[in-house]
Design a protein around this motif. Structure first.
Motif, PDB file in Angstrom:
ATOM      1  N   UNK A 290       0.784  -1.241   0.000  1.00 40.99           N
ATOM      2  CA  UNK A 290       0.000   0.000   0.000  1.00 40.99           C
ATOM      3  C   UNK A 290       0.817   1.294   0.000  1.00 40.99           C
ATOM      4  N   UNK A 291       2.151   1.158   0.093  1.00 42.22           N
ATOM      5  CA  UNK A 291       2.997   2.359   0.003  1.00 42.22           C
ATOM      6  C   UNK A 291       3.248   2.705  -1.455  1.00 42.22           C
ATOM      7  N   UNK A 292       3.578   3.945  -1.727  1.00 42.05           N
ATOM      8  CA  UNK A 292       3.899   4.314  -3.101  1.00 42.05           C
ATOM      9  C   UNK A 292       5.202   3.632  -3.505  1.00 42.05           C
ATOM     10  N   UNK A 293       5.365   3.466  -4.788  1.00 40.07           N
ATOM     11  CA  UNK A 293       6.559   2.823  -5.311  1.00 40.07           C
ATOM     12  C   UNK A 293       7.812   3.598  -4.891  1.00 40.07           C
ATOM     13  N   UNK A 294       7.703   4.922  -4.945  1.00 40.42           N
ATOM     14  CA  UNK A 294       8.852   5.768  -4.592  1.00 40.42           C
ATOM     15  C   UNK A 294       9.238   5.571  -3.137  1.00 40.42           C
ATOM     16  N   UNK A 295       8.236   5.488  -2.275  1.00 40.60           N
ATOM     17  CA  UNK A 295       8.520   5.323  -0.849  1.00 40.60           C
ATOM     18  C   UNK A 295       9.142   3.946  -0.577  1.00 40.60           C
ATOM     19  N   UNK A 296       8.622   2.927  -1.238  1.00 47.84           N
ATOM     20  CA  UNK A 296       9.188   1.588  -1.064  1.00 47.84           C
ATOM     21  C   UNK A 296      10.644   1.542  -1.516  1.00 47.84           C
ATOM     22  N   UNK A 297      10.926   2.277  -2.597  1.00 50.87           N
ATOM     23  CA  UNK A 297      12.291   2.320  -3.129  1.00 50.87           C
ATOM     24  C   UNK A 297      13.250   2.956  -2.115  1.00 50.87           C
ATOM     25  N   UNK A 298      12.785   4.050  -1.493  1.00 49.84           N
ATOM     26  CA  UNK A 298      13.598   4.746  -0.496  1.00 49.84           C
ATOM     27  C   UNK A 298      13.918   3.801   0.673  1.00 49.84           C
ATOM     28  N   UNK A 299      12.915   3.050   1.136  1.00 52.60           N
ATOM     29  CA  UNK A 299      13.133   2.139   2.252  1.00 52.60           C
ATOM     30  C   UNK A 299      14.044   0.989   1.878  1.00 52.60           C
ATOM     31  N   UNK A 300      13.832   0.454   0.660  1.00 50.29           N
ATOM     32  CA  UNK A 300      14.673  -0.660   0.213  1.00 50.29           C
ATOM     33  C   UNK A 300      16.129  -0.214   0.166  1.00 50.29           C
ATOM     34  N   UNK A 301      16.340   0.997  -0.332  1.00 52.68           N
ATOM     35  CA  UNK A 301      17.716   1.510  -0.412  1.00 52.68           C
ATOM     36  C   UNK A 301      18.326   1.709   0.971  1.00 52.68           C
ATOM     37  N   UNK A 302      17.498   2.164   1.888  1.00 59.55           N
ATOM     38  CA  UNK A 302      17.947   2.373   3.270  1.00 59.55           C
ATOM     39  C   UNK A 302      18.408   1.043   3.887  1.00 59.55           C
ATOM     40  N   UNK A 303      17.581   0.017   3.718  1.00 57.07           N
ATOM     41  CA  UNK A 303      17.897  -1.298   4.279  1.00 57.07           C
ATOM     42  C   UNK A 303      19.128  -1.889   3.589  1.00 57.07           C
ATOM     43  N   UNK A 304      19.157  -1.774   2.252  1.00 53.70           N
ATOM     44  CA  UNK A 304      20.271  -2.373   1.503  1.00 53.70           C
ATOM     45  C   UNK A 304      21.599  -1.693   1.831  1.00 53.70           C
ATOM     46  N   UNK A 305      21.555  -0.370   1.941  1.00 54.70           N
ATOM     47  CA  UNK A 305      22.797   0.343   2.262  1.00 54.70           C
ATOM     48  C   UNK A 305      23.296  -0.080   3.643  1.00 54.70           C
ATOM     49  N   UNK A 306      22.371  -0.237   4.565  1.00 51.37           N
ATOM     50  CA  UNK A 306      22.753  -0.663   5.912  1.00 51.37           C
ATOM     51  C   UNK A 306      23.369  -2.063   5.870  1.00 51.37           C
ATOM     52  N   UNK A 307      22.683  -2.991   5.208  1.00 52.06           N
ATOM     53  CA  UNK A 307      23.154  -4.383   5.198  1.00 52.06           C
ATOM     54  C   UNK A 307      24.485  -4.524   4.457  1.00 52.06           C
ATOM     55  N   UNK A 308      24.673  -3.706   3.440  1.00 49.78           N
ATOM     56  CA  UNK A 308      25.883  -3.819   2.639  1.00 49.78           C
ATOM     57  C   UNK A 308      27.101  -3.235   3.358  1.00 49.78           C
ATOM     58  N   UNK A 309      26.878  -2.113   4.049  1.00 48.79           N
ATOM     59  CA  UNK A 309      28.038  -1.351   4.527  1.00 48.79           C
ATOM     60  C   UNK A 309      28.279  -1.346   6.025  1.00 48.79           C
ATOM     61  N   UNK A 310      27.308  -1.751   6.795  1.00 49.22           N
ATOM     62  CA  UNK A 310      27.440  -1.574   8.232  1.00 49.22           C
ATOM     63  C   UNK A 310      28.513  -2.499   8.798  1.00 49.22           C
ATOM     64  N   UNK A 311      29.622  -1.918   9.188  1.00 49.69           N
ATOM     65  CA  UNK A 311      30.758  -2.678   9.719  1.00 49.69           C
ATOM     66  C   UNK A 311      30.377  -3.434  10.995  1.00 49.69           C
ATOM     67  N   UNK A 312      29.538  -2.807  11.801  1.00 50.92           N
ATOM     68  CA  UNK A 312      29.206  -3.366  13.118  1.00 50.92           C
ATOM     69  C   UNK A 312      28.290  -4.594  13.039  1.00 50.92           C
ATOM     70  N   UNK A 313      27.689  -4.811  11.863  1.00 51.75           N
ATOM     71  CA  UNK A 313      26.671  -5.864  11.764  1.00 51.75           C
ATOM     72  C   UNK A 313      27.254  -7.268  11.983  1.00 51.75           C
TER      73      UNK A 313
END
Ligand code: GTP
Ligand code: MG
Length: 226
Positions: free
Chosen positions: A102-125
């Protein structure tokens, strides 16, 4: 007059992995990042699957993370500091849910990027806890996330990728006689290979000690490796 109790009588022994203190530390949206509170364990999954409820159950703090009946409650990366009974400190990160149509495509894209950037780069993970609904099992979005995790961390990903702990949540909604079948249907992606599903209920508390132990182990392993 009652006889003085020994300390062992007064307090149940408690488990070393148990989280005895947890506090909100920070939130981060697009363009901002979380502060460093040591190793991190992140919680991912489809919207409304029960990530925030699980964090509350695990920390024993009923309203630490915001939960709600409508999907899309968590809209940023939310970080909490945690301390175990054994004295280990780390951070928990509540991720926004994915797959919320039910979210707009643009909003889903922003969240996906947020999650992906975190998972890809977070050293502490150190570990990713992936929640799936016990009634629905692994869906395409979840498989994509597991594959993303393995791929995102480079060529030697198998050695350095954070461990993925698979959790089947809302197990209280599955009839006891069909729980084993539901769990056996939840298979890890062939490329990930490692997750062994943990049955969880935020209503009954089922799964708390198993997940707590597995998280503590993942953190220990990661501390030894670094
Ligand atoms: P988003 O932040 O929107 O992605 O959701 P979330 O994954 O954080 O889910 P949340 O913890 O907010 O829970 C969503 C709904 O599911 C709430 O109404 C919870 O009360 C309910 N819920 C969560 N875990 C369980 C569980 O183990 N059993 C049952 N029966 N309900 C649960
Ligand atoms: Mg949430």
């Amino acid at each position: 007059m009652t006889a003085p109790q020994s300390p062992a009588d007064k307090q149940p022994a408690g488990e070393p992995w148990e989280i005895v203190q947890a506090d909100f530390t920070a939130s981060a949206g697009p363009g901002s990042s979380l502060p460093d509170h040591g190793l991190e364990v992140a919680f991912a999954g489809r919207s409304n699957v029960g990530k925030s409820s699980l964090i509350n159950g695990l920390t024993g703090r009923r309203s630490l993370a915001r939960t709600g009946a409508t999907p899309g409650v968590t809209r940023a990366l939310i970080q909490f500091s945690a301390r175990t009974r054994a004295g280990a400190t780390f951070a928990l990160v509540d991720l926004p849910g994915y797959g919320f149509a039910q979210r707009s495509k643009a909003e889903r894209r922003v969240w996906a990027e947020l999650i992906e950037a975190y998972l890809r780069r977070r050293e502490q993970l150190a570990a990713l806890v992936l929640l799936v609904d016990a009634r629905r099992g692994l869906e395409d979005d979840d498989r994509a996330l597991i594959d993303f995790m393995t791929a995102a961390r480079g060529k030697d990903a198998a050695a350095t990728a954070p461990e993925v702990l698979l959790v089947a949540t809302k197990i209280d909604k599955v009839n006891r006689s069909t729980q084993q079948k539901a769990l056996s249907q939840i298979e890890p992606s062939p490329s990930g290979g490692r997750p062994r599903v943990i049955a969880w209920s935020s209503v009954t508390g089922q799964g708390k000690s198993e997940l707590g132990r597995r998280i503590a182990l993942a953190l220990e392993r990661e501390r030894a490796r670094r």
